[in-house]
Each structure stands twice: as C-alpha cells, then as structure tokens.
Design a protein around this motif. Structure first.
Motif, short mmCIF file in Angstrom:
data_model
loop_
_atom_site.label_atom_id
_atom_site.label_comp_id
_atom_site.label_asym_id
_atom_site.label_seq_id
_atom_site.Cartn_x
_atom_site.Cartn_y
_atom_site.Cartn_z
N LEU A 257 0.84 -1.20 0.00
CA LEU A 257 0.00 0.00 0.00
C LEU A 257 0.88 1.25 0.00
O LEU A 257 1.84 1.35 0.78
N MET A 258 0.55 2.20 -0.86
CA MET A 258 1.35 3.42 -1.01
C MET A 258 0.45 4.65 -0.87
O MET A 258 -0.76 4.60 -1.12
N THR A 259 1.05 5.76 -0.45
CA THR A 259 0.33 7.03 -0.41
C THR A 259 0.35 7.65 -1.80
O THR A 259 1.07 7.18 -2.70
N LYS A 260 -0.38 8.73 -1.98
CA LYS A 260 -0.45 9.38 -3.28
C LYS A 260 0.87 10.03 -3.68
O LYS A 260 1.11 10.28 -4.87
N ASN A 261 1.74 10.31 -2.70
CA ASN A 261 3.06 10.90 -3.03
C ASN A 261 4.16 9.85 -3.09
O ASN A 261 5.34 10.17 -3.05
N GLY A 262 3.76 8.57 -3.19
CA GLY A 262 4.73 7.50 -3.43
C GLY A 262 5.41 6.92 -2.22
O GLY A 262 6.31 6.10 -2.34
N LYS A 263 4.96 7.27 -0.99
CA LYS A 263 5.55 6.72 0.22
C LYS A 263 4.75 5.50 0.70
O LYS A 263 3.61 5.32 0.31
N LYS A 264 5.38 4.70 1.55
CA LYS A 264 4.69 3.54 2.08
C LYS A 264 3.57 3.97 3.02
O LYS A 264 3.78 4.75 3.95
N ALA A 265 2.35 3.47 2.79
CA ALA A 265 1.19 3.83 3.61
C ALA A 265 1.25 3.07 4.93
O ALA A 265 1.58 1.88 4.96
N GLN A 266 0.93 3.76 6.02
CA GLN A 266 0.97 3.14 7.34
C GLN A 266 -0.29 3.46 8.13
O GLN A 266 -0.89 4.53 7.97
N MET A 267 -0.67 2.50 8.99
CA MET A 267 -1.75 2.72 9.94
C MET A 267 -1.16 3.19 11.26
O MET A 267 -0.01 2.87 11.59
N GLU A 268 -1.94 3.92 12.02
CA GLU A 268 -1.50 4.30 13.37
C GLU A 268 -1.55 3.06 14.26
O GLU A 268 -2.41 2.19 14.11
N LEU A 269 -0.65 3.00 15.21
CA LEU A 269 -0.55 1.85 16.10
C LEU A 269 -1.87 1.58 16.82
O LEU A 269 -2.29 0.43 16.98
N LYS A 270 -2.54 2.64 17.25
CA LYS A 270 -3.76 2.49 18.05
C LYS A 270 -4.91 1.82 17.29
O LYS A 270 -5.87 1.32 17.89
N ASP A 271 -4.81 1.79 15.95
CA ASP A 271 -5.89 1.23 15.14
C ASP A 271 -5.63 -0.20 14.68
O ASP A 271 -6.48 -0.81 14.04
N ILE A 272 -4.45 -0.73 14.99
CA ILE A 272 -4.08 -2.06 14.50
C ILE A 272 -4.48 -3.13 15.52
O ILE A 272 -4.15 -3.05 16.70
N TYR A 273 -5.19 -4.14 15.03
CA TYR A 273 -5.53 -5.32 15.83
C TYR A 273 -4.90 -6.54 15.18
O TYR A 273 -4.75 -6.60 13.96
N ILE A 274 -4.51 -7.50 16.01
CA ILE A 274 -4.02 -8.77 15.49
C ILE A 274 -4.93 -9.88 16.00
O ILE A 274 -5.67 -9.68 16.98
N ALA A 275 -4.89 -11.02 15.34
CA ALA A 275 -5.73 -12.15 15.73
C ALA A 275 -4.87 -13.37 15.96
O ALA A 275 -3.95 -13.65 15.18
N LEU A 276 -5.17 -14.09 17.04
CA LEU A 276 -4.49 -15.34 17.33
C LEU A 276 -5.49 -16.47 17.34
O LEU A 276 -6.59 -16.34 17.90
N LYS A 277 -5.10 -17.57 16.73
CA LYS A 277 -5.98 -18.73 16.62
C LYS A 277 -5.41 -19.88 17.41
O LYS A 277 -4.22 -20.19 17.30
N ASP A 278 -6.25 -20.51 18.21
CA ASP A 278 -5.84 -21.68 18.97
C ASP A 278 -5.88 -22.90 18.05
O ASP A 278 -6.92 -23.24 17.50
N LYS A 279 -4.74 -23.54 17.85
CA LYS A 279 -4.67 -24.67 16.93
C LYS A 279 -5.57 -25.82 17.36
O LYS A 279 -6.13 -26.53 16.54
#
Length: 462
Positions: A257-279
């Motif tokens: 994902l890139m921004t309109k000026n060609g830089k790498k697009a990033q999310m703010e830390l506070k908005d990122i969730y991860i998921a863990l699955k129990d095998k």
C-alpha cells in the motif's frame, strides 16, 4: 480486496442522517445509529470466554467461518439482531432485571385475563355453561388480584431498594453503611467518596482504586466492533485508516500500500488489531497491538525482540521501529492487520489484551480473559479499569443479594395473598358479580326396606 462504493466515513460521522448502500444493496447504518447500538446492546459478560489452552498462531488471512449451529444461525439473523439492539428490547431487559416479580405478575395477568378464560369458554368440556362462566370470571378476578397486590406492596419496596443502590450517596449511614458499600464494590476508593468537610460526594464524583471514574456495574465493559481482516474491509474504511492512501495500490496487497506521493502507507498503532488462533480449538481472539501483553506478542511474532517494542499503550513503538532478535529491523506483515470499525460490522465484542485471571466456582478453577470497565480516561490509549477476581466475586454476591431483595417481599406476602384469594374471591363473585358455582346435587337417600326373609329371620332369632 473487497471494495464497497460507500460514502466517506468522515462525512458520515458529520452528517448523522446519512445511510449509505454498497454494490450488493446492503444498507450500512449511519454513525449515530451504530453508536446507539453499541450503547444499547445487550450487556455482555465481563468473562469473555475461556482463555486459550493450546498453542496459538498469528492469523494472516481472513478468518473462514466454520459450520454454525442452529442457535448461532438464529443469533446471526438480521431481524433478531435488529430487535435485540433496539431501544425497546434494552428497556424491556432493564425492567425485567429490576422488577422480576412485577414482570411475572404481568405475565400471569395476561394468562388469567385472556388465555385461560378463552380456553375455558372455547372448550367447555362436560361442564355446563354457568360453571364455565364462573371459572372464566374467577380466572379474571384472581389475575387482577394477583397483579394488584404486587403493584401496591411489592413494586414500591423493590423500587425503593433499587433507588438506594443507585443513589448510594444519598442514603449513606441511613440505610446502608460504608462497610456494605465497600463489600459490594471492592474496587471503590473509599477515600474519594467524601468532601473535605466530611460530607458525601455525589456518586458520579467517586473514583475507583485505579483513579478512574467509579463504575459499579462490572458487566459494563469496554467493547469494540469485531475486527475484520484488512482484505475484507471496504475501500472507504481503508482510506480512513491509511492516510492519503492511493486507491490504485490496494490491488497490490496489504504490504504494498502506497500514499499518493509515493511513500509507504501506514496505519497508526492504536488502530491495529491482530488475531491469534488456537490450533487445538480453532477459536480466534483479537488483540489491540498497542495494548497486547508481551506474552501475546511473543506467540504472535517469535522472531521479535520483545525489548525493542517500548512500553505499553501510548509508550509502545510503531512496528516499523521494532527489531528482530538478530538486531535487524523487524519485518511486520500487514497481512496480520485486522481493523475494528463500526461501519464494517454490527457485532460488538469485549476488548481484551491477554491479561487473565482465575475464576473459582466450587472445586472448578478456570482461566478467564480480563476485560476493562467502560471508564477510559481518553477512550484511546487508556484502557479503563481492569475487572479483577475480587470484583467478579463481589458481583456474584451482589446478584444473589439483589435477587433476594427483589423476591423477599413476594415470598413474605405469598401465603397471605393466597389465603386472601381463597377467602375473598368467592364472596366477591357471589355478592358483586352475582355469579356462583353450581352446587352439586345431594345423592338420593336410600330407604331401608326389609324383605320377608329378613322379617322371618328376625322373628326366629327373637
């Protein structure tokens, strides 16, 4: 990447009367409606299920829904969801929980006024018409009497009990003691309840032991919209979380994902969730990356140098600054990102971070996820007060006490009310409604007739 032609969510938040529609005709609720649903949703438990017991793995793709039971299919029905999230249902559950006796009496009243008389008159059986009418009127009268007594005696008592619990500051040292308040609320900071002159503050000014606004209901926990994988959210949602995103790069995948000026697009830390699955069980849990416990991050990212992530909450560093165990820059996979947004789902789940507590019931001990009260200071970096074991155990005791407080007047008046019903109703039916149950005819008296043989036998004996 799933793309919807929805309106920009920023404008959606400003204009609360807008409803947008995607290409499939799915109606997406406006922002204010989503907020109302979050507030009025059925109170969820503070337990959030049993914690994982097996080995966990990071989820880097959309979670496939497994086979659902009939109950789950019913629960996911849109009509049922709409009803459960409605203000009417929320009010109904609140009344039911606080006035169980009156709800039960109201249900009995409906049966006695409509169902039972209707059944008696529609299916008379062997009884005569007069007896059926008597039975129907008796049912109606007993239903009314059974509702009037709780209405005049029990409801005011229970309402008073609930009012005392709600406005504790008004009844301190009158009906309830400080010890009772502390027992019911072990997380309350007792030093915060009084002013400098010793007077009691309003309960809204009380603080808990972590310095936050005091919340007495341990089930009033902080919730989030159930996170969805980055590949499942709409383009508008992507633009909301990736600032100045170039939409054309979405098709290239989450890591490109890139921004309109060609830089790498990033999310703010506070908005990122991860998921863990129990095998072992296949269950999936979601964690905010900013607040996830180190134990969770170690399982999610085995190559991560845990000492490079900074602290927790506002002190945690963005993944772009993390280091791997070999000292090189840690390569964070954007495919592990899940996004929590109310425009994407109607399902709300408790916020968990990986902290756990023991729950002991009898001889059984379980490990439960710790949730957080809905009293965050800023709603973002501050989680809220953790619901610990002592709070849960106090909540169990409070529930039992409140049940007794609600039903005790009913138990005390049950026998006198039943006796009064038996004594009064027949009198009222006879002298007020001029209706009386048909009396059974007396059996005919058999006359003793002596036969000639008995007479002869009697003479012989004599």
């Amino acid at each position: 990447m799933k793309i919807h032609t929805t309106q920009n969510l920023n404008s959606l938040a400003l204009n609360r009367d807008i409803v947008s529609t995607n290409q499939t005709g799915e109606i997406r609720l406006n922002y204010s409606e989503k907020m109302r649903k979050m507030r009025n949703s059925v109170p969820d438990t503070y337990e959030s299920g049993v914690s994982f017991k097996g080995k966990k793995e990071i989820v880097t793709k959309a979670v496939e829904a497994g086979k659902k039971t009939f109950a789950e299919k019913v629960a996911n029905n849109q009509g049922i969801k709409k009803f459960i999230n409605s203000g009417f249902f929320n009010t109904l559950t609140e009344i039911t929980s606080k006035q169980e006796v009156m709800v039960q009496s109201g249900s009995a009243l409906a049966i006695c006024l409509i169902l039972r008389p209707g059944t008696i008159l529609a299916f008379p059986g062997k009884k005569n018409k007069k007896d059926n009418t008597y039975a129907a009127v008796h049912s109606i009268s007993s239903g009314i009497w059974g509702f009037v007594v709780p209405l005049t005696l029990i409801k005011p008592t229970v309402s008073g009990y609930n009012k005392i619990l709600k406005d504790m500051h008004k009844y301190m040292n009158k009906y309830i003691s400080e010890n009772m308040i502390k027992r019911r609320n072990p997380h309350l900071d007792m030093t915060s309840i009084r002013n400098a002159d010793g007077s009691i503050k309003n309960v809204k000014e009380w603080l808990d032991r972590e310095g936050r606004i005091f919340v007495s209901d341990c089930k009033n926990v902080r919730k989030i919209a159930q996170p969805k994988h980055i590949s499942e959210v709409s383009e508008d949602t992507m633009k909301k979380y990736f600032k100045d995103l170039d939409s054309a790069t979405i098709k290239d995948g989450a890591n490109n994902l890139m921004t309109k000026n060609g830089k790498k697009a990033q999310m703010e830390l506070k908005d990122i969730y991860i998921a863990l699955k129990d095998k072992e069980s296949g269950k999936v849990k979601y964690y905010p990356l900013e607040h996830a416990e180190e134990s969770i991050l170690k399982e999610a990212f085995p190559d991560l140098d845990i000492n490079s992530i900074g602290g927790k909450g506002i002190d945690r560093l963005h993944p772009e600054k993390w280091l791997a165990k070999d000292g090189k820059a840690f390569k964070f996979d954007n495919n592990s990102i899940f996004i929590s947004d109310m425009a994407e789902t109607e399902d709300m789940i408790p916020l968990i971070t990986g902290r756990v507590r023991e729950e002991v019931k009898g001889k059984k001990t379980e490990i439960k996820d710790i949730c957080y009260l809905n009293n965050s200071k800023d709603g973002v970096h501050d989680l809220g007060t953790a619901v610990e074991r002592d709070m849960v155990e106090a909540d169990w005791a409070n529930t039992l006490q409140d049940k007794i407080g609600g039903w005790l007047p009913e138990v005390i008046t049950a026998y006198p009310r039943a006796a009064a019903t038996i004594a009064i109703l027949p009198f009222l039916l006879k002298h007020v409604f001029h209706i009386e149950k048909t009396k059974k005819p007396k059996p005919p008296i058999e006359k003793e007739i002596k036969t000639d043989t008995e007479k002869t036998s009697g003479k012989a004996v004599a």
